[in-house]
Motif scaffolding. Structure first.
Motif, short mmCIF file in Angstrom:
data_model
loop_
_atom_site.label_atom_id
_atom_site.label_comp_id
_atom_site.label_asym_id
_atom_site.label_seq_id
_atom_site.Cartn_x
_atom_site.Cartn_y
_atom_site.Cartn_z
N LEU A 296 1.56 -8.72 -2.67
CA LEU A 296 1.74 -7.53 -1.84
C LEU A 296 0.89 -7.58 -0.58
O LEU A 296 -0.20 -8.15 -0.59
N ILE A 297 1.41 -6.96 0.46
CA ILE A 297 0.64 -6.70 1.67
C ILE A 297 0.33 -5.21 1.69
O ILE A 297 1.24 -4.38 1.76
N VAL A 298 -0.93 -4.86 1.59
CA VAL A 298 -1.33 -3.46 1.60
C VAL A 298 -1.42 -2.98 3.05
O VAL A 298 -2.11 -3.59 3.86
N PHE A 299 -0.72 -1.88 3.36
CA PHE A 299 -0.74 -1.38 4.74
C PHE A 299 -0.99 0.12 4.82
O PHE A 299 -0.81 0.74 5.88
N GLY A 300 -1.44 0.71 3.72
CA GLY A 300 -1.75 2.14 3.75
C GLY A 300 -2.32 2.61 2.42
O GLY A 300 -2.40 1.85 1.45
N ARG A 301 -2.73 3.87 2.41
CA ARG A 301 -3.25 4.46 1.17
C ARG A 301 -2.87 5.93 1.11
O ARG A 301 -2.75 6.61 2.13
N LYS B 6 -8.62 -2.98 -1.19
CA LYS B 6 -7.19 -3.24 -1.15
C LYS B 6 -6.53 -3.12 -2.52
O LYS B 6 -5.33 -2.91 -2.62
N HIS B 7 -7.32 -3.28 -3.57
CA HIS B 7 -6.76 -3.32 -4.91
C HIS B 7 -6.96 -2.02 -5.67
O HIS B 7 -6.75 -1.97 -6.87
N GLU B 8 -7.38 -0.98 -5.00
CA GLU B 8 -7.62 0.28 -5.68
C GLU B 8 -6.30 0.97 -6.01
O GLU B 8 -5.22 0.56 -5.57
N ALA B 9 -6.40 2.06 -6.75
CA ALA B 9 -5.22 2.87 -7.05
C ALA B 9 -4.79 3.64 -5.82
O ALA B 9 -5.58 3.85 -4.90
N PHE B 10 -3.51 4.00 -5.80
CA PHE B 10 -2.92 4.81 -4.73
C PHE B 10 -2.92 4.08 -3.39
O PHE B 10 -3.11 4.69 -2.33
N MET B 11 -2.70 2.78 -3.42
CA MET B 11 -2.54 2.00 -2.20
C MET B 11 -1.05 1.77 -1.95
O MET B 11 -0.25 1.62 -2.88
N THR C 107 -0.93 2.59 -9.05
CA THR C 107 -1.46 3.74 -9.78
C THR C 107 -2.74 3.39 -10.54
O THR C 107 -3.26 4.20 -11.29
N ALA C 108 -3.23 2.18 -10.33
CA ALA C 108 -4.48 1.71 -10.95
C ALA C 108 -4.99 0.54 -10.12
O ALA C 108 -4.23 -0.08 -9.37
N PRO C 109 -6.28 0.20 -10.22
CA PRO C 109 -6.79 -1.00 -9.53
C PRO C 109 -6.08 -2.25 -10.04
O PRO C 109 -6.05 -2.51 -11.24
#
Length: 234
Positions: free
Chosen positions: A192-197, A158-163, A182-184
């Motif tokens: 944040l709520i990550v919902f895509g990559r 979830k914390h990677e770049a480009f999420m 753009t970075a971990p």
């Protein structure tokens, strides 16, 4: 040998050549048999026709009942979004199973044109780019200082770049921010709520990341989203 009279021979000849007479009872009996055969064939035809119709109706009813218990919209939702930005196209895979409610809201807003013309108003190199409302997440300096202090923390996918993510503070409100890391970044999990990559167009994200900004990390030139196209497959 006795001689047969001509009249007697004539009578015998007429008896041999005359047609055999069929009784009325025989004719009636044959007609009844024919009628019974016709009625039997007609009844058989109606029976099989009705049976075929019933089977077709049962199959259709079964399909309708199955549709009543299956939420077809769940499987018809687009799984990808193509962000047409002023720098190029960025293709994003949506986490329909991991963040279904946020994805539903995102798709609904896409169809309403919410992201059309949305600017990236905050661009922090090696960190994140943000579009939408600039309020509610604190100053960029707070983000950066916190990020540096926690940069050694273990990161998950979830914390990677480009999420792709959105602000938790806007989850129940009318606004909807878009963030692309753009970075971990391990410290944004509580914001944040990550919902895509991003699966295509990472170079476009990096190009946006390189734009000139002022001291508040606001781009000096306009850069943003022109429109969003939804896709079931890529």
């Amino acid at each position: 040998m006795a001689r047969i009279k001509p009249q007697t021979l004539l009578l015998q000849s007429k008896k041999k050549k005359g047609p055999t007479r069929i009784s009325v009872i025989t004719i009636i009996f044959c007609n009844l048999i024919v009628v019974l055969i016709v009625l039997s064939l007609a009844a058989t035809y109606r029976h099989w026709s009705q049976r075929s119709s019933n089977q077709a109706g049962a199959e259709l009813s079964t399909l309708e009942d199955a549709d009543a218990f299956v939420d077809s919209t769940k499987y018809d939702l687009p799984g990808y979004a193509i962000l047409n930005t002023s720098k190029g196209y960025v293709t994003v895979e949506l986490f329909k199973e991991g963040s279904p409610e946020i994805v539903d809201k995102f798709l609904d807003l896409c169809q309403k044109g919410h992201f059309k013309g949305m600017l990236f108003h905050r661009v922090i190199k090696n960190y994140v780019i943000q579009g939408g409302d600039s309020e509610g997440l604190g100053t960029a300096e707070d983000w950066i200082s916190k990020g540096k202090s926690q940069s050694q923390l273990a990161t998950s996918p979830k914390h990677e770049a480009f999420m792709l993510g959105t602000s938790k503070t806007k989850e129940n409100g009318k606004g909807f921010d878009l963030f692309i890391t753009t970075a971990p970044i391990p410290d944004l999990n509580d914001k944040l709520i990550v919902f895509g990559r991003v699966i295509k167009g990472e170079d476009i994200v990096q190009e946006i990341e390189e734009v000139d900004t002022d001291e508040h990390y606001r781009p000096k030139s306009r850069v943003g989203i022109i429109n969003v196209a939804l896709r079931h497959e890529i």
